[in-house]
Motif scaffolding. Structure first.
Motif, PDB file in Angstrom:
ATOM      1  N   LYS A 147      12.908 -32.180  31.243  1.00 53.68           N
ATOM      2  CA  LYS A 147      11.552 -32.391  30.725  1.00 53.68           C
ATOM      3  C   LYS A 147      10.950 -31.082  30.245  1.00 53.68           C
ATOM      4  O   LYS A 147      10.211 -31.047  29.266  1.00 53.68           O
ATOM      5  CB  LYS A 147      10.670 -33.026  31.791  1.00 53.68           C
ATOM      6  N   GLU A 148      11.299 -29.985  30.932  1.00 46.93           N
ATOM      7  CA  GLU A 148      10.793 -28.680  30.492  1.00 46.93           C
ATOM      8  C   GLU A 148      11.347 -28.354  29.101  1.00 46.93           C
ATOM      9  O   GLU A 148      10.648 -27.846  28.244  1.00 46.93           O
ATOM     10  CB  GLU A 148      11.192 -27.592  31.496  1.00 46.93           C
ATOM     11  N   GLN A 149      12.637 -28.682  28.895  1.00 43.00           N
ATOM     12  CA  GLN A 149      13.237 -28.426  27.575  1.00 43.00           C
ATOM     13  C   GLN A 149      12.615 -29.310  26.500  1.00 43.00           C
ATOM     14  O   GLN A 149      12.397 -28.867  25.377  1.00 43.00           O
ATOM     15  CB  GLN A 149      14.741 -28.687  27.621  1.00 43.00           C
ATOM     16  N   GLN A 150      12.312 -30.568  26.858  1.00 43.27           N
ATOM     17  CA  GLN A 150      11.713 -31.478  25.883  1.00 43.27           C
ATOM     18  C   GLN A 150      10.354 -30.982  25.416  1.00 43.27           C
ATOM     19  O   GLN A 150       9.973 -31.153  24.270  1.00 43.27           O
ATOM     20  CB  GLN A 150      11.547 -32.874  26.505  1.00 43.27           C
ATOM     21  N   LYS A 151       9.628 -30.360  26.373  1.00 42.57           N
ATOM     22  CA  LYS A 151       8.296 -29.844  26.025  1.00 42.57           C
ATOM     23  C   LYS A 151       8.399 -28.760  24.957  1.00 42.57           C
ATOM     24  O   LYS A 151       7.576 -28.672  24.068  1.00 42.57           O
ATOM     25  CB  LYS A 151       7.642 -29.217  27.269  1.00 42.57           C
ATOM     26  N   LYS A 152       9.429 -27.901  25.107  1.00 42.72           N
ATOM     27  CA  LYS A 152       9.564 -26.780  24.168  1.00 42.72           C
ATOM     28  C   LYS A 152       9.931 -27.257  22.781  1.00 42.72           C
ATOM     29  O   LYS A 152       9.619 -26.609  21.789  1.00 42.72           O
ATOM     30  CB  LYS A 152      10.624 -25.798  24.686  1.00 42.72           C
ATOM     31  N   LYS A 153      10.609 -28.395  22.694  1.00 36.99           N
ATOM     32  CA  LYS A 153      11.101 -28.879  21.403  1.00 36.99           C
ATOM     33  C   LYS A 153       9.952 -29.300  20.491  1.00 36.99           C
ATOM     34  O   LYS A 153       8.971 -29.841  20.941  1.00 36.99           O
ATOM     35  CB  LYS A 153      12.058 -30.047  21.608  1.00 36.99           C
TER      36      LYS A 153
END
Lengths: 394, 332
Positions: free
Chosen positions: A388-394
């Protein structure tokens, strides 16, 4: 024939509907039959134990009614039907439990449509919590354990082979581990996905042996399957061939260790809970468990999550004085923190409604003649779901 | 057993199931989703009864058509974005019929155990395909995101299952009407003939093989429709619609009710699913034990199923009654 059955059912429904007014009903769905049917009781016992110990803390006159249903293993169709019935017939205030990801996914639309808060006490695929605003997860995600494990493994090993069950959590574990392992400079020899239900492990493991990786990363649903993998791993001599077995804690769950035997010795895992953890809160939890259910019984990570989930539900009931409003309940869940969980300090991430917890690096060792997941170090503290942290950055 | 020579008019007792279903709708609104499920399984059992009970085709793979129909209805929505319920139903029926005629043409050349194994194999293959083709079927995670438009633009599939119940009831009524017409027709009589004595049917010049393929295809279509109904009411397809378990379940339901009787397919699912529902709620840990006991009891004490037992009791009562009245007549 048909009519008398229906009349009997109707009479029964009327009787059971006449419960007291200040009762909080929790619809609890888990598995008592099918694949990993032995795991259901580990969750139910934890919930019952918590209720028994903490009943006094509820507002006066408020009672909890636990309505238990068997979803018969990874059976999304059945789980959905049960959830619907719990909402429509039993008028539950909350839904809880659920071992398998597919089941949680099929139940999510019901939680949304009926506005019933849904506390997930196991199912660990990252994407689940995004499927309904009424879902909060107290268990774990596969990314939480497999990503840090990949980071750790990249420092120790050059080549890795991944073997996962072919369903949501397996895909998550595989992707998370591979990403971290590659970022750390490691090389993935091959990745294999095996059917969820009863595959023949020997064939897959023989291939692993022939590929000669430094390490084998395995994720399979916790329980008896893990024991089968472990036995095949040893019988085919993968250990002697110098291949190190690693994975999230599902492959060495506490209750299966005695069945695995010495084969499991030395297996390294990354996980959020071990019954052998030496935190005072965990010691108290394990002691209470043994006192209630017998000296030979051990809680596992499903028990820990169910225990914590019940604690979270209690908090919501206390704050609302026994009257459960779905949106207020979700607000309380989002800001929930629990310093005294058996697994260390935990909280719910208000943004994603997912669990935030420590990840421990563990190794199976003998403690007092018994196999145990000994926690070597707190590898990462207060880990949010990396996906989810990676999805936020995208 | 019903047959060609029997009176084909609809007796008043035959309206009872429909009256009961109507009463169910108004009296037990909280149980409608279970009700819809029961209706779907009655339709599925009816399709099995047609081939097993009437034509004597032994199969352990009828879930192949049920599952294929379920997946087709779902995939039409997820891949082609067609959410019109009748189109989904038609697509499922067509695909199931195709599989029915294709596999039927091959396997119906065999008999008995070979046939049984082949039906089993076809389901196993489909299960494996559904398990592996994750992009299409969702694999073990199941096919989620199935959308179904309101029926005729008005009736939305609601949480309480009202629409689902009526929708399935209408589908079942049509299915029942078709099956009833079939079994009382010369075609139905021919099927019974094939079941009872295939050699003699050959001898009188009946096209046995083609009749079997035709009835197999009709049955497959009905099973496909039942599967599509399950998808539409659940808006989800799980891998468990295929494989041995639902095939076995439906066979058990049919045996429970009585094979080769139109209403055996009605009684079986009602008793089985209500018993399952009740037991699973009362004893979530041990409910399979109850189901097992029920089955053993039926096999031991009522080999013809529940309806068979009812018939036997009625015959006994009738013969007693006759004896008494004749005794009375001779005494006079």
């Amino acid at each position: 024939m048909r009519l008398t059955k229906i009349v009997a059912l109707a009479a029964f429904a009327l009787v059971s509907a006449a419960a007291s007014a200040q009762t909080v009903k929790i619809g609890f769905i888990t598995s008592y039959s099918g694949l990993n049917g032995n795991l259901g009781p580990y969750m139910e016992r934890a919930v019952r134990l918590y209720i028994k110990q903490h009943q006094k803390e509820l507002p006066p006159g408020v009672k909890i009614e636990l309505i238990i249903r068997d979803d018969t293993g990874p059976n999304p169709d059945k789980a959905r039907q049960l959830a619907q019935e719990l909402v429509v017939r039993d008028k539950v205030d909350l839904l809880a439990g659920v071992i398998f990801t597919p089941n949680a996914m099929s139940m999510a639309p019901i939680a949304t449509e009926a506005k019933v808060p849904f506390v997930i006490m196991n199912a660990g695929t990252s994407v689940i919590t995004t499927r309904s605003p009424y879902i909060a997860r107290v268990s774990f995600t596969l990314w939480q354990s497999s990503y840090p494990l990949g980071q750790w493994a990249a420092k120790k090993y050059k080549t890795a082979y991944t073997l996962v069950s072919d369903f949501g959590p397996g895909h998550d574990a595989e992707t998370a581990f591979m990403q971290a392992f590659k970022e750390g400079g490691g090389n993935i020899v091959a990745s294999v996905r095996v059917p969820l239900q009863n595959p023949d492990w020997a064939a897959y493991l023989q291939r692993v042996k022939d590929a000669k990786p430094d390490t084998l990363f395995v994720f399979i649903p916790a329980g008896k399957t893990a024991t089968a993998v472990m036995k095949n791993f040893s019988e085919l001599g993968l250990g002697q061939a110098g291949i190190k077995l690693i994975g999230p804690g599902d492959i060495t769950t506490d209750e299966e260790l005695p069945n695995m035997g010495d084969v499991a010795l030395g297996v390294t895992t990354m996980f959020h809970y071990s019954a052998a953890g030496d935190r005072p809160a965990n010691k108290a939890f394990v002691a209470a468990w043994k006192k209630e259910y017998g000296a030979n019984e051990t809680p596992n990570f499903l028990s820990a999550a169910s225990w914590d989930g019940t604690a979270m539900i209690f908090e919501a009931i206390r704050q609302q004085k026994g009257k459960i409003d779905p949106d207020k309940t979700m607000a309380i869940f989002k800001s929930w923190k629990f310093a005294n969980s058996p697994r260390g300090p935990i909280s719910i991430d208000p943004e994603t409604r997912d669990i935030v917890q420590n990840e421990y690096l563990r190794e199976v060792r003998k403690v007092g003649g018994q196999l145990a997941n000994v926690e070597l170090e707190t590898f990462a503290a207060a880990v949010k779901d990396p996906w989810k942290e990676q999805q936020k950055k995208k | 057993m019903s047959g060609y020579s029997a009176d084909t008019r609809i007796r008043w007792t035959e309206w009872l199931p429909w009256v009961a279903a109507g009463a169910f709708f108004f009296l037990l609104p909280e149980y409608l989703s279970l009700g819809a499920r029961i209706l779907i399984f009655i339709l599925f059992a009816l399709s099995l009864d047609l081939i097993l009970g009437y034509a004597g085709i032994i199969t352990l793979g009828h879930s192949a058509f049920f599952g294929l129909g379920a997946y087709t209805a779902g995939i039409v929505s997820t891949q082609l974005a067609i959410n019109e319920p009748f189109v989904q139903l038609a697509a499922a029926a067509a695909v199931a019929a195709l599989l029915g005629v294709a596999t039927g043409a091959v396997i119906l050349r065999t008999r008995a155990l070979t046939l049984l194994m082949l039906t089993l194999a076809i389901t196993a293959i489909l299960l494996e395909v559904a398990n592996k083709a994750t992009w299409l079927t969702g694999g073990a995670d199941g096919l989620s995101g199935v959308k179904v438009d309101p029926i005729l633009g008005f009736f939305r599939f609601d949480l309480y299952g009202r629409t689902a119940f009526l929708y399935c009831l209408i589908a079942l009524f049509l299915g029942w009407w078709v099956v009833r017409r079939l079994i009382y027709s010369p075609f139905g009589a021919m099927l019974t003939g094939i079941r009872e004595n295939t050699t003699r049917m050959h001898a009188i010049g009946a096209p046995v093989y083609w009749r079997l393929v035709l009835v197999y295809t009709i049955s497959a279509t009905m099973a496909g429709i039942a599967g599509a109904l399950l998808t539409q009411t659940n808006q989800f397809v799980g891998l468990n619609v295929l494989g041995l378990e639902p095939s076995g379940d439906i066979l058990v339901m049919l045996i429970l009710g009585g094979v080769g009787r139109l209403y055996g397919a009605f009684i079986g699912p009602v008793v089985y699913l209500i018993a399952q529902d009740y037991l699973a709620k009362q004893y979530p840990e041990y409910w399979y034990f109850g189901i097992g006991t029920l089955l053993i009891a039926v096999v031991l004490f009522a080999p013809g199923g529940i309806l068979g037992m009812v018939d036997k009791l009625r015959d006994k009562w009738l013969s007693l009654y006759k004896q008494k009245s004749s005794a009375r007549a001779s005494a006079r």
